[in-house]
Motif scaffolding. Structure first.
Motif, mmCIF file in Angstrom:
data_model
loop_
_atom_site.group_PDB
_atom_site.id
_atom_site.type_symbol
_atom_site.label_atom_id
_atom_site.label_comp_id
_atom_site.label_asym_id
_atom_site.label_seq_id
_atom_site.Cartn_x
_atom_site.Cartn_y
_atom_site.Cartn_z
ATOM 1 N N GLY A 194 -6.281 -47.688 -24.589
ATOM 2 C CA GLY A 194 -6.406 -47.653 -23.771
ATOM 3 C C GLY A 194 -6.574 -45.761 -24.279
ATOM 4 O O GLY A 194 -6.853 -44.697 -22.890
ATOM 5 N N SER A 195 -5.941 -45.303 -25.138
ATOM 6 C CA SER A 195 -6.308 -43.823 -25.514
ATOM 7 C C SER A 195 -7.100 -42.869 -25.610
ATOM 8 O O SER A 195 -7.009 -42.233 -25.251
ATOM 9 C CB SER A 195 -5.843 -43.126 -27.058
ATOM 10 N N CYS A 196 -8.438 -43.141 -25.451
ATOM 11 C CA CYS A 196 -9.217 -42.760 -25.182
ATOM 12 C C CYS A 196 -9.294 -41.364 -23.832
ATOM 13 O O CYS A 196 -10.463 -40.394 -24.031
ATOM 14 C CB CYS A 196 -10.982 -43.234 -25.139
ATOM 15 N N GLN A 197 -8.812 -42.074 -23.401
ATOM 16 C CA GLN A 197 -8.618 -41.376 -21.694
ATOM 17 C C GLN A 197 -8.010 -40.216 -22.256
ATOM 18 O O GLN A 197 -8.333 -39.251 -20.850
ATOM 19 C CB GLN A 197 -8.131 -42.208 -20.417
ATOM 20 N N TRP A 198 -7.140 -39.987 -23.002
ATOM 21 C CA TRP A 198 -6.116 -38.437 -23.228
ATOM 22 C C TRP A 198 -6.186 -37.819 -24.488
ATOM 23 O O TRP A 198 -6.518 -36.630 -24.761
ATOM 24 C CB TRP A 198 -4.943 -39.219 -22.807
ATOM 25 N N ILE A 199 -7.602 -37.992 -25.413
ATOM 26 C CA ILE A 199 -7.831 -38.025 -26.782
ATOM 27 C C ILE A 199 -8.945 -36.918 -26.537
ATOM 28 O O ILE A 199 -10.857 -37.714 -26.001
ATOM 29 C CB ILE A 199 -8.037 -39.480 -27.837
ATOM 30 N N HIS A 200 -9.319 -35.940 -26.507
ATOM 31 C CA HIS A 200 -10.033 -34.840 -26.490
ATOM 32 C C HIS A 200 -11.422 -35.668 -27.404
ATOM 33 O O HIS A 200 -11.161 -35.766 -28.152
ATOM 34 C CB HIS A 200 -9.916 -33.290 -26.693
#
Length: 166
Positions: free
Chosen positions: A36-42
């Motif tokens: 899910g982190s990919c939605q906020w990591i540039h």
């Protein structure tokens, strides 16, 4: 316009933000949600957990890059440390040899950094994000320069936005 080599493109960025209406546990949960982190990591295109042992994790990330630059991938060893004051530090150490190279991606040659979350009271957390990276391969200066500014800002902003919604 010139291309920057690995040796020339050393970007170090320290960014601090104050996240409102959240706590360290929420920020930790968002960070430990590897997929899910990919939605906020540039520029994150894909992320997966390779291994988890206690307070340590090994994470694979693939980053999309604009044409004509080849997509990048990285392997991070993340060590979490909980402070007596309720703070959390997550140390980031690139492990480029952890997996065999992928022919479709340029491996990030080096990455060192950390996240630090310090509770400030009243539902606020001071967030510090510092990273020093060598992206591997050749990167045009316009892209390297944009990443120095955009990547930390967009990453922190994305994390903050999700944390404040919880």
């Amino acid at each position: 316009m010139t291309d920057m080599t690995i040796a020339e493109e050393l970007a170090e960025q320290v960014t601090r933000a104050l996240a409102d209406a959240t706590d360290v546990a929420t920020l930790r949960a968002l960070q430990e949600d590897v997929k899910g982190s990919c939605q906020w990591i540039h520029a994150c295109a894909e992320q997966s957990l390779l291994k988890h042992e206690g307070m340590q994790s090994w994470v694979y990330t693939r980053f999309d890059m604009p044409w004509p630059v080849e997509a990048r991938d990285s392997i991070l060893h993340v060590v979490s440390e909980q402070g007596a004051d309720g703070s959390l530090t997550r140390k980031l150490d690139g492990q480029p040899q952890y997996l065999p190279l992928d022919k479709d991606h340029t491996r990030v040659a080096s990455l060192q950094g950390f996240w630090r979350f310090v509770p400030q009271g009243d539902g606020k957390v001071e967030v510090t994000y510092q990273v020093h990276t060598e992206p591997g391969g050749s990167v045009p200066s316009w892209l390297a320069n944009s990443f120095v500014v955009d990547a930390p800002f967009n990453t922190l902003n994305g994390l903050r936005t999700l944390a404040e919604k919880r």
